[in-house]
Design a protein around this motif. Structure first.
Motif, PDB file in Angstrom:
ATOM      1  N   ASP A 181      68.895 -49.025 114.280  1.00  0.00           N
ATOM      2  CA  ASP A 181      67.551 -48.555 113.938  1.00  0.00           C
ATOM      3  C   ASP A 181      66.853 -48.064 115.200  1.00  0.00           C
ATOM      4  O   ASP A 181      66.905 -48.734 116.242  1.00  0.00           O
ATOM      5  CB  ASP A 181      66.723 -49.677 113.302  1.00  0.00           C
ATOM      6  CG  ASP A 181      67.185 -50.009 111.889  1.00  0.00           C
ATOM      7  OD1 ASP A 181      67.877 -49.162 111.286  1.00  0.00           O
ATOM      8  OD2 ASP A 181      66.845 -51.094 111.400  1.00  0.00           O
ATOM      9  N   LEU A 229      65.941 -52.539 105.849  1.00  0.00           N
ATOM     10  CA  LEU A 229      65.485 -51.155 105.706  1.00  0.00           C
ATOM     11  C   LEU A 229      64.315 -51.046 104.733  1.00  0.00           C
ATOM     12  O   LEU A 229      63.389 -50.265 104.954  1.00  0.00           O
ATOM     13  CB  LEU A 229      66.658 -50.288 105.215  1.00  0.00           C
ATOM     14  CG  LEU A 229      66.400 -48.803 105.052  1.00  0.00           C
ATOM     15  CD1 LEU A 229      66.042 -48.165 106.392  1.00  0.00           C
ATOM     16  CD2 LEU A 229      67.616 -48.118 104.430  1.00  0.00           C
ATOM     17  N   LYS A 296      63.293 -44.454 110.497  1.00  0.00           N
ATOM     18  CA  LYS A 296      62.404 -44.628 109.360  1.00  0.00           C
ATOM     19  C   LYS A 296      61.055 -43.991 109.652  1.00  0.00           C
ATOM     20  O   LYS A 296      60.443 -44.255 110.687  1.00  0.00           O
ATOM     21  CB  LYS A 296      62.251 -46.127 109.053  1.00  0.00           C
ATOM     22  CG  LYS A 296      61.486 -46.412 107.770  1.00  0.00           C
ATOM     23  CD  LYS A 296      61.744 -47.826 107.262  1.00  0.00           C
ATOM     24  CE  LYS A 296      61.531 -48.883 108.295  1.00  0.00           C
ATOM     25  NZ  LYS A 296      61.706 -50.236 107.754  1.00  0.00           N
TER      26      LYS A 296
END
Length: 303
Positions: A181, A229, A296
Motif C-alpha cells: 500500500d 483495503l 487508495k
C-alpha cells in the motif's frame, strides 16, 4: 450454520486455533457447499418406490450437481486455498452425528496436487485423525499430506527473475505475491506477502486474494482494529487502519465485492511493477511482476 458450528467445534485453545479458523475463512465457499450437501434430501429404495415417479432420479441429480460444483471449485482454486480446503474437509468429516460424511475422495484429490504444506497445517490433520473412531479411512490422505510437506511452495528470488522449474514441471510453478500500500505521493504504508500462488492471475483474482487474506488474518483473532483495503461499515478511520465498535468477524466476500466495484470506479489504482492495470480480467504475469502496489484515493466502505 455449518460454518459457525465448525468454528465453535474446533476452537481448542491451542496453538493451532489460528490455523483452523484461517483455513475455514479462506474457503467459506466450500463450507457453504458442504452445508448444502449435508441438507440435501436423502433416499432409500422403499421411499423411492412409494414416491412420485422420477423422485429417485431427481434427488440423485441434486446431489450430483452439488458434488460436481465442489469438484470443479476444488480443481480451480490456487494452491494456498487448496491447502485450506483440505483442512476444511478434514475438519468437516464426521464431526457430528448427522451422517457418515467422510469427504475422503475430495481430500485425496486436493492433496494429490498440493505443495507447500506448513508444519502447522500437517499438525491440524494429524490431530484431527486421532479424533476419529475409525481413523484408518484417512490414513491414505494423511500419507499424501506428509509427502506433500516435503515440497514447500516456491518463493521468488530476491532479484525477481523467473525461477522456472524443468520443462516437464512448467505447469506447477508457484510464486509469492507481494502486496504493498502506498499514498498517492508514493509514501509506503504497508507491505506483506502471500506465497503459493499461480504464476498468472487476473486483477480480479489478485484483489480478491488480497481482501481474503487480510480478512482471514483478522478473523483468526478478531480485535477492534482492522487493517485492510475496505473499511467495515461500522468502523471509524484511524491512522493506517480502522477501529470497529467491538471485536467481530468480517465477511471477506462482501468486502471483496466492494473492492471490485471501487476498482472499476477508480476508488483505488493497482500497479503491477511500474504499469497500471485497468481491467479486472487483465492477466498479470507474476513471474515478471510479483509486486502489486495499491494506491487508495477514496475511503471504501464494506461490511
Amino acid at each position: 450454520m455449518l460454518y459457525d458450528t465448525l468454528v465453535a467445534e474446533f476452537r481448542r485453545n491451542d496453538s493451532l486455533d489460528d490455523v483452523r479458523s484461517t483455513a475455514l475463512d479462506r474457503v467459506r465457499w466450500l463450507v457453504d457447499l458442504l452445508e448444502r450437501r449435508r441438507t440435501e434430501p436423502g433416499w432409500d429404495a422403499s421411499a423411492a418406490l412409494r414416491g412420485p415417479e422420477g423422485e429417485f432420479e431427481r434427488i440423485r441429480a441434486i446431489r450430483a450437481a452439488t458434488q460436481s460444483e465442489i469438484d470443479s471449485r476444488l480443481a480451480a482454486c490456487p494452491e494456498e486455498e487448496a491447502r485450506a480446503a483440505a483442512l476444511c474437509l478434514m475438519l468437516a468429516s464426521r464431526f457430528d452425528d448427522t451422517g457418515f460424511r467422510r469427504y475422503d475422495s475430495e481430500i485425496k484429490t486436493v492433496i494429490s496436487r498440493v505443495r507447500g504444506w506448513a508444519p502447522d497445517e500437517v499438525a491440524v490433520m494429524l490431530v484431527r485423525v486421532t479424533e476419529f473412531d475409525m481413523g484408518f479411512w484417512s490414513a491414505g490422505s494423511l500419507g499424501m499430506a506428509l509427502g506433500a510437506a516435503e515440497h514447500p511452495a516456491r518463493r521468488r528470488r530476491q532479484d525477481h527473475r523467473s525461477d522456472r522449474p524443468p520443462p516437464d514441471q512448467e505447469g506447477c510453478l508457484m510464486t509469492t505475491v507481494t502486496f504493498r500500500d502506498e499514498t498517492a505521493t508514493g509514501r509506503p504504508l504497508a507491505e506483506w506477502e502471500v506465497a503459493g500462488q499461480p504464476d498468472r492471475m487476473t486483477v480480479r483474482e489478485l484483489i480478491r486474494l488480497r481482501v481474503r487474506e487480510e480478512v482471514a488474518r483478522h478473523n483468526a483473532r478478531p480485535t477492534i482494529r482492522f487493517n485492510g483495503l475496505v473499511r467495515p461499515h461500522d468502523a471509524e478511520t484511524e491512522l493506517n487502519g480502522y477501529r470497529l465498535r467491538e471485536p467481530r468477524r468480517i465477511d471477506w466476500e462482501h468486502q471483496a465485492e466492494i473492492a471490485e466495484r471501487a476498482f472499476l470506479a477508480n476508488g483505488f489504482f493497482v500497479l503491477a511493477g511500474d504499469r497500471q492495470v485497468e481491467d479486472l480480467e487483465e492477466p498479470v504475469d507474476l513471474t515478471a511482476n510479483p509486486d502489486l502496489v495499491f494506491i487508495k484515493l477514496v475511503a471504501l466502505v464494506g461490511g
